[in-house]
Design a protein around this motif. Structure first.
Motif: not given
Length: 249
Positions: A133-134, A137, A165, A167
């Motif tokens: 996920r980071n 992004a 970001c 996470e």
């Protein structure tokens, strides 16, 4: 010294400040120190055949379970919007700005892990998903000097993109001999570099030496006053008395 992505570092430092103001850093530090103390005391390599793996795994699970149970009871953390939950079997601390996952540094690294070599998200579904996920992004350029382009190419809207970001991994390490712990915050990514940025958040200092234990006696700041100290006892001897006529008793 590792050179982290500058935009990621700014974002991570901002998150560190908000976590500290909410009391989250101190809360995790105290819990980690207590968990490590308890497990050091019951670590039995000879009688129970414990090893570094059992100590690390037990401490990791204990800390995760402790935070899951105790975070809801903290009025300060509740007021700051911190919520604990379990995802993929691991504790996650949800804050208004980011989700924080706990990561134990390898036992052998103590409080000096190599952030470039000691971590791999492939064996953890939850951590791998967070890193992805980071990465989606914000995908900064490689920090490998051998892979750097000939000309510095600005990353469009990097300062805005990195804010997405959300996470964060809270890495903690500990020493068996001293019992001291340390903690870092990191922005994980799915690239070979593993991290966008890392910043320290705590480093335990050894307790001050007790002067009385070293044989030096209490110092000038031992809290006592002159009136509290025992009065000195004089040593008296009688002087012989002369008699008239030169005779002595």
């Amino acid at each position: 010294m590792t050179s982290w992505d500058p935009h990621g570092q700014v974002h991570l430092d901002s998150l560190r400040t908000s976590f500290a103001e909410a009391g989250l850093i101190d809360f995790v530090q105290a819990a980690a120190a207590e968990v490590w103390r308890i497990n050091r005391e019951r670590h039995e390599p000879v009688e129970a055949y414990d090893d570094a793996f059992t100590l690390s795994v037990l401490s990791s699970r204990n800390l995760a379970n402790r935070l899951l149970a105790e975070v809801p009871d903290s009025a300060a953390l509740r007021a700051a919007g911190v919520v604990a939950s379990k995802e993929f079997g691991y504790t996650v601390l949800h804050t208004p700005r980011a989700d924080v996952r706990l990561v134990k540094a390898p036992f052998g690294s103590g409080r000096h892990p190599s952030f470039e070599a000691d971590f791999d998200w492939a064996d953890s579904e939850g951590r791998q998903a967070a890193a992805l996920r980071n990465h989606a992004a914000y995908d900064p350029p490689s920090r490998d000097p051998q892979a750097e382009p000939l000309f510095e190419l600005p990353l469009p809207n990097a300062a805005e993109a990195v804010i997405h970001c959300r996470e964060v991994f809270l890495v903690w390490g500990a020493e068996l001999r001293t019992g001291l712990t340390a903690g870092w915050l990191g922005l994980p990514t799915a690239s070979a570099q593993r991290w966008i940025a890392v910043t320290p958040v705590w480093w335990d200092e050894p307790p001050a030496q007790d002067s009385s234990a070293s044989g030096e006696g209490p110092g000038s700041d031992d809290g006592s006053t002159f009136g509290d100290k025992p009065a000195p006892v004089p040593s008296l001897t009688l002087k012989p008395r002369r008699q008239e006529g030169g005779n002595r008793l």
